[in-house]
Design a protein around this motif. Structure first.
Motif, PDB file in Angstrom:
ATOM      1  N   PHE A  90       0.847  -1.190   0.000  1.00 41.35           N
ATOM      2  CA  PHE A  90       0.000   0.000   0.000  1.00 41.35           C
ATOM      3  C   PHE A  90       0.879   1.235   0.000  1.00 41.35           C
ATOM      4  N   VAL A  91       0.278   2.366  -0.350  1.00 39.50           N
ATOM      5  CA  VAL A  91       0.970   3.647  -0.322  1.00 39.50           C
ATOM      6  C   VAL A  91       0.054   4.645   0.379  1.00 39.50           C
ATOM      7  N   VAL A  92       0.608   5.376   1.336  1.00 35.62           N
ATOM      8  CA  VAL A  92      -0.119   6.452   2.003  1.00 35.62           C
ATOM      9  C   VAL A  92       0.785   7.677   2.041  1.00 35.62           C
ATOM     10  N   ARG A  93       0.153   8.809   2.228  1.00 36.02           N
ATOM     11  CA  ARG A  93       0.908  10.059   2.336  1.00 36.02           C
ATOM     12  C   ARG A  93       0.529  10.719   3.660  1.00 36.02           C
ATOM     13  N   PHE A  94       1.519  10.957   4.499  1.00 37.91           N
ATOM     14  CA  PHE A  94       1.311  11.683   5.750  1.00 37.91           C
ATOM     15  C   PHE A  94       1.424  13.172   5.442  1.00 37.91           C
ATOM     16  N   ASP A 107     -11.659  10.593  -4.084  1.00 37.73           N
ATOM     17  CA  ASP A 107     -11.026  10.173  -5.332  1.00 37.73           C
ATOM     18  C   ASP A 107     -10.452   8.790  -5.087  1.00 37.73           C
ATOM     19  N   MET A 108     -11.080   7.776  -5.663  1.00 32.88           N
ATOM     20  CA  MET A 108     -10.698   6.390  -5.407  1.00 32.88           C
ATOM     21  C   MET A 108      -9.310   6.053  -5.970  1.00 32.88           C
ATOM     22  N   ASP A 109      -8.807   6.856  -6.898  1.00 29.68           N
ATOM     23  CA  ASP A 109      -7.500   6.592  -7.489  1.00 29.68           C
ATOM     24  C   ASP A 109      -6.366   7.341  -6.786  1.00 29.68           C
ATOM     25  N   ALA A 110      -6.708   8.272  -5.928  1.00 26.76           N
ATOM     26  CA  ALA A 110      -5.688   9.085  -5.256  1.00 26.76           C
ATOM     27  C   ALA A 110      -5.055   8.303  -4.110  1.00 26.76           C
TER      28      ALA A 110
END
Length: 184
Positions: A90-94, A107-110
């Protein structure tokens, strides 16, 4: 004051550096028990995530995670416990809370963004949240036969949608007319 999560691994953003950093977080047996309780699972025997962290500037951190979990849950068909494993990425942005903007429509793709306060991001809580999102909502043991018609494939869903379309095109007063004996 907010309650500390079951599995917390804070990391100071300044420690990531310009070249990024790799880090692995793993839950202790006690943390695994608390995570299982939180997620309604019988047991979590192992939860580990290997991160690749990148400082994107202005306090924003992109985290690429490789998640591995071993857990026990209850089959919704047989009501018996079974052990399962999950592995995925997975990828997340803090994002600092002061810069975080939640959009009107998701936005399901963001890339998912997680707001944080202060100077630390919590890698542990991000892992638990991702695990919770990836859990099967109606788990069934691999050897349990599901009742026929319980799960539909894409063709069945499309066919059922086509069958229901004429009903949707009827007048909104058609149901009222049927209720009143056809005298609308």
């Amino acid at each position: 004051m907010t309650e500390k999560p079951e599995f917390s691994r804070p990391l100071a953003v300044r420690r990531i550096g310009m070249l990024g950093t790799d880090m692995t977080v793993e839950a202790t047996p006690d943390e695994c028990k608390r995570i299982a309780r939180r997620l309604g699972l019988q047991d979590v025997s192992m939860l580990r995530c290997r991160y690749r962290l990148r400082d994107d500037g202005r306090g924003v951190v992109t985290a690429e995670g490789a998640l591995a979990v071993r857990y026990t849950q209850t089959c919704v068909v047989s009501m018996e416990a079974f052990e399962d494993m999950m592995a995925g990425s997975f990828v997340v942005r803090f994002v600092p809370a002061s810069q975080f903007v939640e959009g009107d429509a998701p936005d399901m793709d963001a890339i998912d963004e997680i707001p944080y306060e202060g100077q630390d991001v919590d890698l542990g809580e991000a892992v638990v949240e991702q695990f919770a999102l990836d859990l099967e909502p109606y788990p069934h043991a691999p050897d349990v036969a599901l009742p026929p018609g319980l799960i539909m494939d894409e063709e069945e869903v499309e066919q059922r949608g086509l069958e229901e379309e004429p009903e949707k095109k009827a007048s909104p007063f058609a149901g009222l007319a049927r209720w009143r004996g056809g005298n609308a």
